[in-house]
Design a protein around this motif. Structure first.
Motif, PDB file in Angstrom:
ATOM      1  N   GLY A 434      -7.476  -7.122   0.363  1.00  0.00           N
ATOM      2  CA  GLY A 434      -7.719  -7.470  -1.027  1.00  0.00           C
ATOM      3  C   GLY A 434      -6.497  -7.267  -1.898  1.00  0.00           C
ATOM      4  O   GLY A 434      -6.321  -7.932  -2.912  1.00  0.00           O
ATOM      5  N   THR A 435      -5.653  -6.319  -1.511  1.00  0.00           N
ATOM      6  CA  THR A 435      -4.408  -6.032  -2.237  1.00  0.00           C
ATOM      7  C   THR A 435      -3.293  -5.838  -1.227  1.00  0.00           C
ATOM      8  O   THR A 435      -3.478  -5.131  -0.223  1.00  0.00           O
ATOM      9  CB  THR A 435      -4.541  -4.756  -3.092  1.00  0.00           C
ATOM     10  OG1 THR A 435      -5.592  -4.924  -4.050  1.00  0.00           O
ATOM     11  CG2 THR A 435      -3.242  -4.458  -3.832  1.00  0.00           C
ATOM     12  N   VAL A 436      -2.143  -6.456  -1.476  1.00  0.00           N
ATOM     13  CA  VAL A 436      -0.968  -6.256  -0.630  1.00  0.00           C
ATOM     14  C   VAL A 436       0.189  -5.814  -1.519  1.00  0.00           C
ATOM     15  O   VAL A 436       0.476  -6.443  -2.547  1.00  0.00           O
ATOM     16  CB  VAL A 436      -0.574  -7.542   0.124  1.00  0.00           C
ATOM     17  CG1 VAL A 436       0.661  -7.287   0.987  1.00  0.00           C
ATOM     18  CG2 VAL A 436      -1.730  -8.043   0.981  1.00  0.00           C
ATOM     19  N   TRP A 437       0.837  -4.719  -1.129  1.00  0.00           N
ATOM     20  CA  TRP A 437       2.035  -4.255  -1.826  1.00  0.00           C
ATOM     21  C   TRP A 437       3.259  -4.514  -0.964  1.00  0.00           C
ATOM     22  O   TRP A 437       3.238  -4.254   0.243  1.00  0.00           O
ATOM     23  CB  TRP A 437       1.942  -2.761  -2.112  1.00  0.00           C
ATOM     24  CG  TRP A 437       0.971  -2.403  -3.200  1.00  0.00           C
ATOM     25  CD1 TRP A 437       1.121  -2.602  -4.531  1.00  0.00           C
ATOM     26  CD2 TRP A 437      -0.303  -1.753  -3.043  1.00  0.00           C
ATOM     27  NE1 TRP A 437       0.026  -2.136  -5.218  1.00  0.00           N
ATOM     28  CE2 TRP A 437      -0.860  -1.608  -4.336  1.00  0.00           C
ATOM     29  CE3 TRP A 437      -1.015  -1.288  -1.943  1.00  0.00           C
ATOM     30  CZ2 TRP A 437      -2.103  -1.009  -4.555  1.00  0.00           C
ATOM     31  CZ3 TRP A 437      -2.255  -0.693  -2.149  1.00  0.00           C
ATOM     32  CH2 TRP A 437      -2.778  -0.554  -3.439  1.00  0.00           C
ATOM     33  N   VAL A 438       4.313  -5.042  -1.574  1.00  0.00           N
ATOM     34  CA  VAL A 438       5.566  -5.308  -0.868  1.00  0.00           C
ATOM     35  C   VAL A 438       6.644  -4.399  -1.435  1.00  0.00           C
ATOM     36  O   VAL A 438       6.979  -4.475  -2.623  1.00  0.00           O
ATOM     37  CB  VAL A 438       5.984  -6.785  -1.003  1.00  0.00           C
ATOM     38  CG1 VAL A 438       7.291  -7.039  -0.248  1.00  0.00           C
ATOM     39  CG2 VAL A 438       4.876  -7.706  -0.493  1.00  0.00           C
ATOM     40  N   ASN A 439       7.165  -3.519  -0.595  1.00  0.00           N
ATOM     41  CA  ASN A 439       8.204  -2.557  -0.985  1.00  0.00           C
ATOM     42  C   ASN A 439       7.775  -1.670  -2.162  1.00  0.00           C
ATOM     43  O   ASN A 439       8.600  -1.248  -2.974  1.00  0.00           O
ATOM     44  CB  ASN A 439       9.516  -3.274  -1.305  1.00  0.00           C
ATOM     45  CG  ASN A 439      10.130  -3.918  -0.082  1.00  0.00           C
ATOM     46  OD1 ASN A 439       9.935  -3.459   1.044  1.00  0.00           O
ATOM     47  ND2 ASN A 439      10.861  -5.016  -0.279  1.00  0.00           N
ATOM     48  N   CYS A 440       6.488  -1.416  -2.267  1.00  0.00           N
ATOM     49  CA  CYS A 440       5.946  -0.535  -3.300  1.00  0.00           C
ATOM     50  C   CYS A 440       4.553  -0.118  -2.854  1.00  0.00           C
ATOM     51  O   CYS A 440       4.051  -0.584  -1.828  1.00  0.00           O
ATOM     52  CB  CYS A 440       5.889  -1.230  -4.669  1.00  0.00           C
ATOM     53  SG  CYS A 440       4.844  -2.714  -4.708  1.00  0.00           S
ATOM     54  N   PHE A 441       3.943   0.776  -3.635  1.00  0.00           N
ATOM     55  CA  PHE A 441       2.584   1.208  -3.308  1.00  0.00           C
ATOM     56  C   PHE A 441       1.865   1.650  -4.571  1.00  0.00           C
ATOM     57  O   PHE A 441       2.452   2.248  -5.469  1.00  0.00           O
ATOM     58  CB  PHE A 441       2.604   2.367  -2.299  1.00  0.00           C
ATOM     59  CG  PHE A 441       1.233   2.922  -1.974  1.00  0.00           C
ATOM     60  CD1 PHE A 441       0.314   2.141  -1.296  1.00  0.00           C
ATOM     61  CD2 PHE A 441       0.869   4.197  -2.368  1.00  0.00           C
ATOM     62  CE1 PHE A 441      -0.959   2.632  -1.001  1.00  0.00           C
ATOM     63  CE2 PHE A 441      -0.383   4.700  -2.075  1.00  0.00           C
ATOM     64  CZ  PHE A 441      -1.305   3.910  -1.397  1.00  0.00           C
ATOM     65  N   PHE A 442       0.602   1.333  -4.653  1.00  0.00           N
ATOM     66  CA  PHE A 442      -0.309   1.813  -5.693  1.00  0.00           C
ATOM     67  C   PHE A 442       0.077   1.353  -7.098  1.00  0.00           C
ATOM     68  O   PHE A 442      -0.187   2.046  -8.090  1.00  0.00           O
ATOM     69  CB  PHE A 442      -0.415   3.342  -5.647  1.00  0.00           C
ATOM     70  CG  PHE A 442      -1.813   3.830  -5.925  1.00  0.00           C
ATOM     71  CD1 PHE A 442      -2.862   3.462  -5.110  1.00  0.00           C
ATOM     72  CD2 PHE A 442      -2.069   4.646  -7.002  1.00  0.00           C
ATOM     73  CE1 PHE A 442      -4.152   3.904  -5.358  1.00  0.00           C
ATOM     74  CE2 PHE A 442      -3.356   5.100  -7.269  1.00  0.00           C
ATOM     75  CZ  PHE A 442      -4.403   4.715  -6.445  1.00  0.00           C
TER      76      PHE A 442
END
Length: 487
Positions: A434-442
């Protein structure tokens, strides 16, 4: 102080339910215990079907007037609630830290300000909620969001007030009335929210808060014929029970459930950044549904990644969450600790190796753990632990990385570390999440849709998606002729 009031770090908290604008006590209670040191905080009113009926009746009675309240007035009151939260950030922070063991510094600086923001955001979004009229063969179509009715909101213990208000704020903004049931392990800040909402001028019965066990009051709420919406955050087994309970009344559901999210680290990634992202998954003692607990590392850099990870994790400070120097506090409950330890022991017995951790500490603390030599079909890779336990696997190709990432029954989130923009675009398109983070988080924005795929949930909330859920959408089609001129 009265028999129905307890004091937490100097803050008075009422232990009764909040129903119809009044405090209501139950004949029986349950014990609330702090995970920090196991101390008893107090006895909390333990609701049953009787309190569920009272709360839904109060919400039903208050609904017509609240639904008819103008958008501007609803927004004004929600902003007043946010003002009240901001005035009591210190009280809310210390009470929640004591009740659930998360870091006091995080509650002060991030979590409680976010609680206020939840109310402000949905108040403001309500005022701009609109759909442009459109024509069909000369007829005008007008889309509107009509309040649906009493809504039952059931929330978890890992971020109690923030996750409660993530639901309460849009439900109230939509014109619905609410019955909130906080988790029985962390009921205290919900009680404080009742005080804040009343002081802000929220009419009686618009927000009701009931405490107790899911089997005793939760089932009565979710099966109630007068409930028009149910939103739940928690485990898959509980969601399955709620779904069955709601089925008889065809009550619409929004479910945000568990996760077993991957962190994919490619050889072209900034390795220091990737390590930082991986260690960040221990946040809140691993009690984060979005946590990337399965670390997948390209084989050529796996040894170096593991070495740097162990070095960085070694300086994590685990201890009293009220101490500014602490990075990780306790786990919530003895039952949860036993569950975490059971997962790790079974994994080690099956051949896994603990690079770090792999054991309990004193009290309710579990050592941050990284397990390698784990099979893809093993329990530790496939099932949600909800503790500070990560696994590390390797891959050699992009296709293998995606296959491993998607090979669970969950699909809540995914994190990707790569220096190649084209690869990032290819891989994110293929990930089930549902959520994808690229080179980051939260990084979270309330405008964005939030929810999970597969067993990680049903539906999306956030921005207009929240109003789509909490409202009955209506399309009104008007003919261009047939009107009488009364001029």
């Amino acid at each position: 102080m009265t028999e129905h009031t307890l004091t937490v770090a100097g803050v008075a908290v009422d232990t009764r339910h909040w129903i119809g604008g009044e405090r209501v006590a139950s004949a029986e209670t349950f014990t609330d215990v702090s995970p920090i040191d196991g101390s008893v905080l107090g006895e909390i009113s333990r609701g049953t079907a009787a309190e569920a009926d009272l709360a839904v009746a109060a919400a039903k009675a208050a609904f017509p007037a609240w639904a008819a309240t103008s958008r501007a007035e609803r927004a004004r009151i929600l902003h007043a609630v946010a003002d009240g939260v901001e005035k009591r950030i210190e009280d809310l922070a210390i009470v929640e830290t004591t009740d659930n063991g998360a870091l006091l510094r995080s509650h002060r600086r991030g979590v409680m300000p976010r609680v206020a923001h939840n109310f402000r955001f949905f108040a403001d979004w309500l005022l701009k909620l609109d759909h442009e009229d459109f024509e069909t063969r000369g007829h005008t179509n007008h889309v509107s969001w009509d309040p649906a009715g009493p809504s039952v909101l059931i929330t978890p213990w890992n971020a109690p007030l923030m996750l409660s208000t993530w639901k309460v704020a849009p439900a109230l903004a939509a014109g619905n009335t609410v019955v909130l049931k906080p988790a029985e392990w962390t009921p205290l800040t919900a009680s404080l929210l009742a005080d804040i909402a009343a002081e802000a001028g929220l009419p009686a019965g618009v927000l009701n808060i009931v405490q107790g066990y899911g089997s005793e009051i939760g089932d009565a709420l979710t099966s109630h014929p007068d409930v028009r919406r149910i939103s739940f955050t928690g485990s898959v087994p509980t969601a399955q029970r709620i779904t069955q309970s709601a089925a008889a009344n065809l009550t619409p559901l929004s479910l945000e459930l568990g996760g077993k999210s991957p962190l994919l680290v490619f050889a072209d990634a900034d390795l220091d950044l990737a390590v930082d992202l991986a260690v960040e998954q221990y946040d809140n003692a691993g009690q984060v549904c979005l946590a990337a607990t399965r670390i997948l590392v390209e084989k050529t850099v796996a040894e170096e990644f593991t070495r740097r990870f162990a070095e960085k994790a070694a300086v994590i400070v685990q201890g009293d969450p009220r101490d500014e120097a602490t990075d990780i506090g306790p786990n919530i409950h003895e039952r949860q600790l036993e569950k975490i330890d059971g997962f790790v022991r079974r994994a080690v017995e099956a051949g896994a190796r603990a690079v770090i951790g792999g054991h309990r500490g004193e009290g309710r603390y579990y050592a941050p753990t990284l397990l390698t030599d784990v099979a893809q079909d093993s329990e530790i890779v496939q099932e949600e632990v909800f503790g500070p336990v990560l696994t590390l696997q390797t891959f050699t190709t992009e296709d293998e990385a995606v296959r491993l990432a998607n090979d669970t029954r969950f699909g809540l989130a995914a994190t990707l570390a790569t220096g190649d923009r084209d690869r990032a675009a290819r891989v994110t398109q293929r990930l089930v999440a549902g959520t994808v983070w690229v080179n980051c988080f939260f990084v979270r924005d309330l405008q964005a849709p939030f929810g999970g795929s597969r067993h990680s949930g049903v539906g999306r909330e956030g921005g207009t998606w929240s109003f789509d859920f909490y409202c009955d959408l209506k399309n009104t089609v008007t003919a261009p002729k047939g009107w009488k001129d009364h001029g």
